[in-house]
Write an enzyme that holds these catalytic residues in place. Structure first.
Site, PDB file in Angstrom:
ATOM      1  N   ARG A  24       0.837  -1.209   0.000  1.00  0.00           N
ATOM      2  CA  ARG A  24       0.000   0.000   0.000  1.00  0.00           C
ATOM      3  C   ARG A  24       0.874   1.262   0.000  1.00  0.00           C
ATOM      4  O   ARG A  24       0.995   1.936  -1.017  1.00  0.00           O
ATOM      5  CB  ARG A  24      -0.955  -0.028   1.216  1.00  0.00           C
ATOM      6  CG  ARG A  24      -2.136   0.927   1.103  1.00  0.00           C
ATOM      7  CD  ARG A  24      -1.823   2.372   1.478  1.00  0.00           C
ATOM      8  NE  ARG A  24      -1.318   2.500   2.827  1.00  0.00           N
ATOM      9  CZ  ARG A  24      -0.769   3.622   3.294  1.00  0.00           C
ATOM     10  NH1 ARG A  24      -0.668   4.693   2.525  1.00  0.00           N
ATOM     11  NH2 ARG A  24      -0.294   3.676   4.528  1.00  0.00           N
ATOM     12  N   ASP A  25       1.535   1.533   1.101  1.00  0.00           N
ATOM     13  CA  ASP A  25       2.331   2.756   1.205  1.00  0.00           C
ATOM     14  C   ASP A  25       3.486   2.735   0.210  1.00  0.00           C
ATOM     15  O   ASP A  25       3.894   3.774  -0.327  1.00  0.00           O
ATOM     16  CB  ASP A  25       2.860   2.880   2.643  1.00  0.00           C
ATOM     17  CG  ASP A  25       3.560   4.190   2.923  1.00  0.00           C
ATOM     18  OD1 ASP A  25       3.457   5.111   2.104  1.00  0.00           O
ATOM     19  OD2 ASP A  25       4.217   4.287   3.975  1.00  0.00           O
ATOM     20  N   HIS A 216       6.456   4.512  12.501  1.00  0.00           N
ATOM     21  CA  HIS A 216       6.509   4.456  11.038  1.00  0.00           C
ATOM     22  C   HIS A 216       7.573   5.466  10.594  1.00  0.00           C
ATOM     23  O   HIS A 216       7.299   6.653  10.443  1.00  0.00           O
ATOM     24  CB  HIS A 216       5.120   4.814  10.497  1.00  0.00           C
ATOM     25  CG  HIS A 216       4.976   4.715   9.020  1.00  0.00           C
ATOM     26  ND1 HIS A 216       4.109   3.838   8.413  1.00  0.00           N
ATOM     27  CD2 HIS A 216       5.568   5.390   8.003  1.00  0.00           C
ATOM     28  CE1 HIS A 216       4.165   3.971   7.100  1.00  0.00           C
ATOM     29  NE2 HIS A 216       5.053   4.926   6.817  1.00  0.00           N
ATOM     30  N   HIS A 218      10.695   6.928   8.143  1.00  0.00           N
ATOM     31  CA  HIS A 218      11.222   7.002   6.778  1.00  0.00           C
ATOM     32  C   HIS A 218      12.721   7.259   6.859  1.00  0.00           C
ATOM     33  O   HIS A 218      13.192   7.920   7.779  1.00  0.00           O
ATOM     34  CB  HIS A 218      10.525   8.121   6.003  1.00  0.00           C
ATOM     35  CG  HIS A 218       9.128   7.763   5.596  1.00  0.00           C
ATOM     36  ND1 HIS A 218       8.368   8.558   4.779  1.00  0.00           N
ATOM     37  CD2 HIS A 218       8.352   6.699   5.889  1.00  0.00           C
ATOM     38  CE1 HIS A 218       7.186   7.997   4.583  1.00  0.00           C
ATOM     39  NE2 HIS A 218       7.147   6.867   5.253  1.00  0.00           N
ATOM     40  N   CYS A 249      11.119   7.257  -4.685  1.00  0.00           N
ATOM     41  CA  CYS A 249      12.283   6.892  -5.493  1.00  0.00           C
ATOM     42  C   CYS A 249      13.550   7.454  -4.865  1.00  0.00           C
ATOM     43  O   CYS A 249      13.632   8.642  -4.571  1.00  0.00           O
ATOM     44  CB  CYS A 249      12.130   7.448  -6.905  1.00  0.00           C
ATOM     45  SG  CYS A 249      13.579   7.145  -7.900  1.00  0.00           S
ATOM     46  N   ASN A 258      10.384   4.595   2.698  1.00  0.00           N
ATOM     47  CA  ASN A 258      10.069   3.884   3.930  1.00  0.00           C
ATOM     48  C   ASN A 258      11.269   3.076   4.404  1.00  0.00           C
ATOM     49  O   ASN A 258      12.076   2.618   3.601  1.00  0.00           O
ATOM     50  CB  ASN A 258       8.922   2.899   3.661  1.00  0.00           C
ATOM     51  CG  ASN A 258       7.590   3.595   3.473  1.00  0.00           C
ATOM     52  OD1 ASN A 258       7.119   4.273   4.365  1.00  0.00           O
ATOM     53  ND2 ASN A 258       7.002   3.413   2.299  1.00  0.00           N
TER      54      ASN A 258
HETATM   55 MG    MG Z   1       5.476   5.581   4.781  1.00  0.00          MG
END
Ligand code: MG
Length: 310
Positions: A24-25, A216, A218, A249, A258
């Site tokens: 999904r993400d 979560h 990054h 990207c 992520n």
């Molecule tokens: Mg994310």
């Protein structure tokens, strides 16, 4: 060496639940649009590699995220899989579609900052929470579990610093609505470990238990694993990550990739923490996906292990 050597680090949990967000993400932020069978195969391979929680897709209007416009078809094609398989739901219409598709868990997406709420949700923070309340109530009433995401918890591109009290207020309201898990997003990847402690301490002081929280991160500035370690030391045991680091990207100026699941698994297994994941099977899946997307995975672990798989 296909797996890390193990040295237990005291103060760490025995087990970490990985919440896989790649399908999904990850895919919603990739410019290549995959076919529904490629996505289904990706998810089946992630589940077979031992990932017990995989977020499948998003029931947003196709015009918002064309990469995920096949949500119904994907869920139907997957049928019943072992584990947790949430889908993102932006509003009541999305919930209706998710219920019709037979999903068992949804996730809703809130913001800690007014700027991001306006840009991403077209509403104020308070308005967006008011709009989510009937969605969450109806989902709970239908027997679904609900996860709440809070984005921009550690910094905002328009506002700069974000007060931990703002994060705490939004997270508390989501918990009060009935979200059983709250994921704290570092949406632009700027967090550093001291901030992670400060935000988590603020949430715990407000009555949110660490067992309800997920992080979560990054890896935009290379801090995702350091921040994860810090969150684990604070008592968090659920970590969001994306197979192969999908999403954003690495060659674009706006890269906000992520945390790669493989990099996370290498670190956790190295500390003797159980995840249930077969690292080699997961890396092979990410190498296959990198081939479909036509670019190498940004995961250090995927690339370090790739040559040993021939
Ligand atoms: Mg994310």
């Amino acid at each position: 060496m296909n797996n890390p050597l193990t040295t237990v680090l005291s103060g760490m949990p025995e087990r970490v639940d990985i919440y896989e967000v790649g399908p999904r993400d990850g895919l919603q932020n990739e410019s290549t649009v995959l076919g529904v069978e490629q996505k289904a195969e990706f998810i089946r391979r992630l589940v077979a590699a031992g990932l017990e929680t995989v977020e499948l897709t998003s029931f947003v209007p196709a015009s918002w995220v064309p990469q995920l416009s096949d949500a119904e078809e994907l869920v139907a094609r997957l049928g019943s899989l072992p584990g947790r398989h949430p889908v993102l739901v932006p509003n009541e219409r999305g919930l209706e579609r998710a219920l019709a598709a037979g999903v068992k868990e949804i996730a809703v997406f809130a913001s800690a900052t007014e700027s991001f709420a306006q840009r991403n949700l077209n509403r104020s923070v308070a308005e967006s929470l008011r709009a989510f309340r009937p969605v969450v109530e109806r989902a709970l009433g239908a027997g679904l579990a609900v996860r709440g995401y809070v984005s921009m918890c550690f910094g905002d591109p328009w506002e700069g610093a974000v007060a931990p009290a703002q994060v705490s207020a939004v997270a508390s309201e989501l918990a009060e609505m009935g979200c059983g898990e709250i994921s704290l997003g570092d949406t632009i990847g700027v967090a550093t470990p001291g901030q992670v402690v400060e935000v988590l301490d603020t949430l715990v002081a407000a009555g949110l238990e660490t067992e309800w929280l997920a992080v979560h991160f990054h890896d935009t500035y290379g801090q995702a694993l350091a921040n994860t370690m810090t969150a684990l030391q604070c008592g968090v045991t659920t970590v969001d990550s994306s197979a192969g680091g999908l999403g954003g990207c690495p060659y674009a100026a706006s890269a906000t990739g992520n945390l790669a699941t493989e990099d996370l698994v290498w670190q956790l297994h190295g500390m003797g923490i159980t995840t249930g994941v077969d690292l080699e099977a997961l890396c092979r899946t990410s190498l296959w996906m990198a081939g479909l997307l036509g670019r190498p995975s940004p995961s250090r672990t995927v690339n370090a292990l790739a040559s040993s798989f021939d």
